[in-house]
Scaffold this motif. Structure first.
Motif, PDB file in Angstrom:
ATOM      1  N   MET A   3      -1.670 -15.314  12.616  1.00  0.00           N
ATOM      2  CA  MET A   3      -2.750 -14.744  13.407  1.00  0.00           C
ATOM      3  C   MET A   3      -3.455 -13.654  12.605  1.00  0.00           C
ATOM      4  SD  MET A   3      -2.570 -12.898  17.142  1.00  0.00           S
ATOM      5  CE  MET A   3      -1.866 -14.363  17.875  1.00  0.00           C
ATOM      6  N   LEU A   4      -4.764 -13.721  12.572  1.00  0.00           N
ATOM      7  CA  LEU A   4      -5.540 -12.746  11.820  1.00  0.00           C
ATOM      8  C   LEU A   4      -5.735 -11.477  12.638  1.00  0.00           C
ATOM      9  CD1 LEU A   4      -8.275 -15.023  10.246  1.00  0.00           C
ATOM     10  CD2 LEU A   4      -6.356 -13.947   9.088  1.00  0.00           C
ATOM     11  N   PRO A   5      -5.789 -10.336  11.975  1.00  0.00           N
ATOM     12  CA  PRO A   5      -5.959  -9.073  12.687  1.00  0.00           C
ATOM     13  C   PRO A   5      -7.414  -8.857  13.085  1.00  0.00           C
ATOM     14  CG  PRO A   5      -5.909  -8.682  10.334  1.00  0.00           C
ATOM     15  CD  PRO A   5      -5.658 -10.153  10.516  1.00  0.00           C
ATOM     16  N   THR A   6      -7.614  -7.788  13.832  1.00  0.00           N
ATOM     17  CA  THR A   6      -8.974  -7.345  14.094  1.00  0.00           C
ATOM     18  C   THR A   6      -9.515  -6.651  12.848  1.00  0.00           C
ATOM     19  OG1 THR A   6      -8.268  -5.174  14.881  1.00  0.00           O
ATOM     20  CG2 THR A   6      -8.430  -6.964  16.528  1.00  0.00           C
ATOM     21  N   CYS A   7     -10.832  -6.446  12.803  1.00  0.00           N
ATOM     22  CA  CYS A   7     -11.452  -5.758  11.665  1.00  0.00           C
ATOM     23  C   CYS A   7     -10.869  -4.364  11.489  1.00  0.00           C
ATOM     24  CB  CYS A   7     -12.966  -5.657  11.884  1.00  0.00           C
ATOM     25  SG  CYS A   7     -13.834  -7.237  11.892  1.00  0.00           S
ATOM     26  N   GLY A   8     -10.678  -3.651  12.588  1.00  0.00           N
ATOM     27  CA  GLY A   8     -10.180  -2.285  12.508  1.00  0.00           C
ATOM     28  C   GLY A   8      -8.748  -2.214  12.015  1.00  0.00           C
ATOM     29  N   HIS A   9      -7.889  -3.068  12.549  1.00  0.00           N
ATOM     30  CA  HIS A   9      -6.490  -3.028  12.136  1.00  0.00           C
ATOM     31  C   HIS A   9      -6.331  -3.471  10.684  1.00  0.00           C
ATOM     32  CE1 HIS A   9      -5.382  -2.737  16.493  1.00  0.00           C
ATOM     33  NE2 HIS A   9      -4.478  -1.953  15.959  1.00  0.00           N
ATOM     34  N   PHE A  10      -7.124  -4.433  10.263  1.00  0.00           N
ATOM     35  CA  PHE A  10      -7.065  -4.847   8.857  1.00  0.00           C
ATOM     36  C   PHE A  10      -7.480  -3.695   7.947  1.00  0.00           C
ATOM     37  CE2 PHE A  10      -8.909  -6.669   5.002  1.00  0.00           C
ATOM     38  CZ  PHE A  10      -7.844  -7.449   4.558  1.00  0.00           C
ATOM     39  N   ALA A  11      -8.565  -2.989   8.305  1.00  0.00           N
ATOM     40  CA  ALA A  11      -9.019  -1.846   7.511  1.00  0.00           C
ATOM     41  C   ALA A  11      -7.946  -0.764   7.456  1.00  0.00           C
ATOM     42  CB  ALA A  11     -10.316  -1.283   8.098  1.00  0.00           C
ATOM     43  N   ALA A  12      -7.306  -0.509   8.597  1.00  0.00           N
ATOM     44  CA  ALA A  12      -6.262   0.526   8.637  1.00  0.00           C
ATOM     45  C   ALA A  12      -5.074   0.149   7.752  1.00  0.00           C
ATOM     46  CB  ALA A  12      -5.798   0.741  10.077  1.00  0.00           C
ATOM     47  N   GLU A  13      -4.739  -1.142   7.700  1.00  0.00           N
ATOM     48  CA  GLU A  13      -3.639  -1.586   6.841  1.00  0.00           C
ATOM     49  C   GLU A  13      -3.958  -1.337   5.364  1.00  0.00           C
ATOM     50  OE1 GLU A  13      -3.036  -5.661   7.740  1.00  0.00           O
ATOM     51  OE2 GLU A  13      -2.154  -5.292   9.725  1.00  0.00           O
ATOM     52  N   GLN A  14      -5.190  -1.632   4.967  1.00  0.00           N
ATOM     53  CA  GLN A  14      -5.571  -1.407   3.568  1.00  0.00           C
ATOM     54  C   GLN A  14      -5.567   0.090   3.259  1.00  0.00           C
ATOM     55  OE1 GLN A  14      -5.604  -4.337   2.006  1.00  0.00           O
ATOM     56  NE2 GLN A  14      -5.331  -5.000   4.130  1.00  0.00           N
ATOM     57  N   LEU A  15      -6.085   0.879   4.173  1.00  0.00           N
ATOM     58  CA  LEU A  15      -6.134   2.324   3.969  1.00  0.00           C
ATOM     59  C   LEU A  15      -4.733   2.915   3.897  1.00  0.00           C
ATOM     60  CD1 LEU A  15      -8.164   4.638   3.680  1.00  0.00           C
ATOM     61  CD2 LEU A  15      -8.067   4.932   6.160  1.00  0.00           C
ATOM     62  N   GLN A  16      -3.831   2.433   4.734  1.00  0.00           N
ATOM     63  CA  GLN A  16      -2.447   2.905   4.719  1.00  0.00           C
ATOM     64  C   GLN A  16      -1.804   2.659   3.364  1.00  0.00           C
ATOM     65  OE1 GLN A  16      -0.158   4.230   7.513  1.00  0.00           O
ATOM     66  NE2 GLN A  16       0.536   4.816   5.485  1.00  0.00           N
ATOM     67  N   ARG A  17      -2.052   1.499   2.792  1.00  0.00           N
ATOM     68  CA  ARG A  17      -1.483   1.150   1.488  1.00  0.00           C
ATOM     69  C   ARG A  17      -1.985   2.097   0.397  1.00  0.00           C
ATOM     70  NH1 ARG A  17      -3.372  -2.973  -1.992  1.00  0.00           N
ATOM     71  NH2 ARG A  17      -4.854  -3.575  -0.361  1.00  0.00           N
ATOM     72  N   HIS A  18      -3.278   2.404   0.414  1.00  0.00           N
ATOM     73  CA  HIS A  18      -3.853   3.285  -0.607  1.00  0.00           C
ATOM     74  C   HIS A  18      -3.364   4.724  -0.438  1.00  0.00           C
ATOM     75  CE1 HIS A  18      -6.129  -0.132  -1.645  1.00  0.00           C
ATOM     76  NE2 HIS A  18      -7.092   0.009  -0.762  1.00  0.00           N
ATOM     77  N   VAL A  19      -3.291   5.197   0.798  1.00  0.00           N
ATOM     78  CA  VAL A  19      -2.866   6.578   1.043  1.00  0.00           C
ATOM     79  C   VAL A  19      -1.396   6.755   0.669  1.00  0.00           C
ATOM     80  CG1 VAL A  19      -2.465   8.317   2.833  1.00  0.00           C
ATOM     81  CG2 VAL A  19      -4.608   7.025   2.806  1.00  0.00           C
ATOM     82  N   ARG A  20      -0.566   5.771   0.990  1.00  0.00           N
ATOM     83  CA  ARG A  20       0.851   5.853   0.633  1.00  0.00           C
ATOM     84  C   ARG A  20       1.023   5.966  -0.885  1.00  0.00           C
ATOM     85  NH1 ARG A  20       2.489   1.239   2.666  1.00  0.00           N
ATOM     86  NH2 ARG A  20       2.773   2.075   4.758  1.00  0.00           N
ATOM     87  N   SER A  21       0.264   5.173  -1.617  1.00  0.00           N
ATOM     88  CA  SER A  21       0.340   5.225  -3.076  1.00  0.00           C
ATOM     89  C   SER A  21      -0.173   6.558  -3.605  1.00  0.00           C
ATOM     90  CB  SER A  21      -0.479   4.075  -3.677  1.00  0.00           C
ATOM     91  OG  SER A  21      -0.452   4.107  -5.073  1.00  0.00           O
ATOM     92  N   LEU A  22      -1.238   7.067  -3.002  1.00  0.00           N
ATOM     93  CA  LEU A  22      -1.815   8.341  -3.408  1.00  0.00           C
ATOM     94  C   LEU A  22      -0.800   9.469  -3.269  1.00  0.00           C
ATOM     95  CD1 LEU A  22      -4.654   9.440  -4.274  1.00  0.00           C
ATOM     96  CD2 LEU A  22      -5.047   9.941  -1.851  1.00  0.00           C
ATOM     97  N   VAL A  23      -0.126   9.512  -2.150  1.00  0.00           N
ATOM     98  CA  VAL A  23       0.877  10.555  -1.909  1.00  0.00           C
ATOM     99  C   VAL A  23       2.039  10.422  -2.887  1.00  0.00           C
ATOM    100  CG1 VAL A  23       2.549  11.437  -0.244  1.00  0.00           C
ATOM    101  CG2 VAL A  23       0.234  10.833   0.512  1.00  0.00           C
ATOM    102  N   GLY A  24       2.460   9.181  -3.145  1.00  0.00           N
ATOM    103  CA  GLY A  24       3.588   8.955  -4.031  1.00  0.00           C
ATOM    104  C   GLY A  24       3.338   9.349  -5.475  1.00  0.00           C
ATOM    105  N   LEU A  25       2.075   9.412  -5.879  1.00  0.00           N
ATOM    106  CA  LEU A  25       1.739   9.734  -7.269  1.00  0.00           C
ATOM    107  C   LEU A  25       1.659  11.239  -7.537  1.00  0.00           C
ATOM    108  CD1 LEU A  25      -1.017   7.040  -7.763  1.00  0.00           C
ATOM    109  CD2 LEU A  25       1.022   7.234  -9.178  1.00  0.00           C
ATOM    110  N   GLN A  26       1.579  12.042  -6.499  1.00  0.00           N
ATOM    111  CA  GLN A  26       1.246  13.453  -6.694  1.00  0.00           C
ATOM    112  C   GLN A  26       2.241  14.199  -7.582  1.00  0.00           C
ATOM    113  OE1 GLN A  26      -0.681  15.412  -3.594  1.00  0.00           O
ATOM    114  NE2 GLN A  26       0.040  17.458  -4.084  1.00  0.00           N
ATOM    115  N   ALA A  27       3.527  13.991  -7.384  1.00  0.00           N
ATOM    116  CA  ALA A  27       4.534  14.729  -8.162  1.00  0.00           C
ATOM    117  C   ALA A  27       4.410  14.419  -9.652  1.00  0.00           C
ATOM    118  CB  ALA A  27       5.938  14.396  -7.665  1.00  0.00           C
ATOM    119  N   ASP A  28       4.228  13.146 -10.002  1.00  0.00           N
ATOM    120  CA  ASP A  28       4.111  12.772 -11.407  1.00  0.00           C
ATOM    121  C   ASP A  28       2.815  13.300 -12.022  1.00  0.00           C
ATOM    122  OD1 ASP A  28       6.537  11.486 -11.534  1.00  0.00           O
ATOM    123  OD2 ASP A  28       5.714   9.508 -11.062  1.00  0.00           O
TER     124      ASP A  28
END
Length: 299
Positions: A3-28
């Motif tokens: 089942m495909l997501p809504t436009c909003g939930h799909f956008a939030a999933e992509q944003l979550q992935r980028h933000v998680r990576s952004l936070v994980g890089l800060q210490a290095d």
């Protein structure tokens, strides 16, 4: 097909992935032992910005997540990274190919680049530990915990699949940068530089959509990355030329002729690769192929 997501939930999933990576890089990044984490953080920050812009019609965002505010922080991230790129190209790629006399001439230039990079990193550290950046991350993470969408955001992504591609790239091939013949012309160089940024944003946007249609988008993403990188090489070499002219007290051609010759060869090679990769997109058949991809549905 799942089942495909809504436009909003799909956008939030992509944003979550980028933000998680952004936070994980800060210490290095703050440890500053290797330039790669800074490069990855800059890319991820750009992808956060690109995702927010791409899906803006589907999202209800806090006022502080406006593009202008995010762009200011992005510029701070970029300064240290740009200096890493310049120093690496000069020190690791070009310097070993130069005669001893030119290497000696360039020592003060490298010293100045290291000094500027140290200052830029000090600003970057202040930014990453500062209230404005930490509040931005808190706003993003808070929104992701309870995302809010417009009425468009509540509609199925399947029904809007061509729209999200067309919104990214419908007018791309009309950009004047495609018709530049001489990149040494200042106006032409600026047009090509602007086109490079458009290609980068397009690639980030299509990469967000890639998980749902890899067989269609993967070939374009590979090609767009190569095109962007060749134009990036052209831009980096031009920036290096400007830096050398600014720091050397004589005509660059007279002081470091071998270096100038090597840079000219590299520029010609990058421009040739760009022309080769982009040639068919200047033809009616190539444009038709591009537009077919944009309007195709998700099946």
């Amino acid at each position: 097909m799942a089942m495909l997501p809504t436009c909003g939930h799909f956008a939030a999933e992509q944003l979550q992935r980028h933000v998680r990576s952004l936070v994980g890089l800060q210490a290095d990044v703050l440890a500053d032992r290797d330039p790669e984490p800074l490069h990855q953080m800059r890319v991820r920050f750009r992808r956060v910005r690109s995702t927010l812009s791409q899906f803006a019609p589907a999202l209800v965002l806090p006022e502080r997540l406006d593009d202008g505010h995010i762009a200011k922080i992005g510029r701070r991230l970029g300064m240290a990274r740009d200096l890493d790129v310049l120093r690496s190209r000069l020190q690791d790629v070009l310097l070993p190919l130069l005669p001893a006399r030119e290497t000696l001439v360039l020592k003060p230039v490298l010293k100045q680049l290291r000094r500027e990079r140290k200052l830029a990193f000090s600003d970057l550290r202040d930014t990453l530990q500062g209230r404005r950046y930490l509040r931005l991350l808190a706003d993003l993470q808070g929104w992701l915990r309870q995302p809010q969408f417009t009425s468009l955001g509540d509609e199925l992504l399947l029904d809007w699949w061509p729209h999200w591609k067309l919104a990214l790239a419908s007018d791309l091939l009309a950009h004047p940068g495609w018709r530049v013949l001489d990149p040494s012309d200042p106006q032409g160089l600026q047009a090509v530089h602007d086109l490079r940024k458009r290609l980068k944003n397009l690639r980030y946007g299509l990469a967000n959509l890639q998980p749902l249609s890899p067989h269609t988008l993967d070939p374009w993403l590979v090609r767009l990355k190569a095109m962007q990188e060749h134009l990036g090489d052209l831009n980096d070499l031009q920036v290096l030329q400007v830096a050398l002219a600014h720091q050397l007290e004589a005509e660059v051609d007279a002081v470091v002729p071998t270096l100038c010759s090597l840079m000219a060869e590299s520029q010609a090679k990058a421009w040739g690769h760009w022309l080769e990769l982009s040639a068919d997109l200047r033809t009616p058949q190539g444009r038709s192929h591009w537009y077919s991809m944009l309007v195709s549905g998700l099946v």
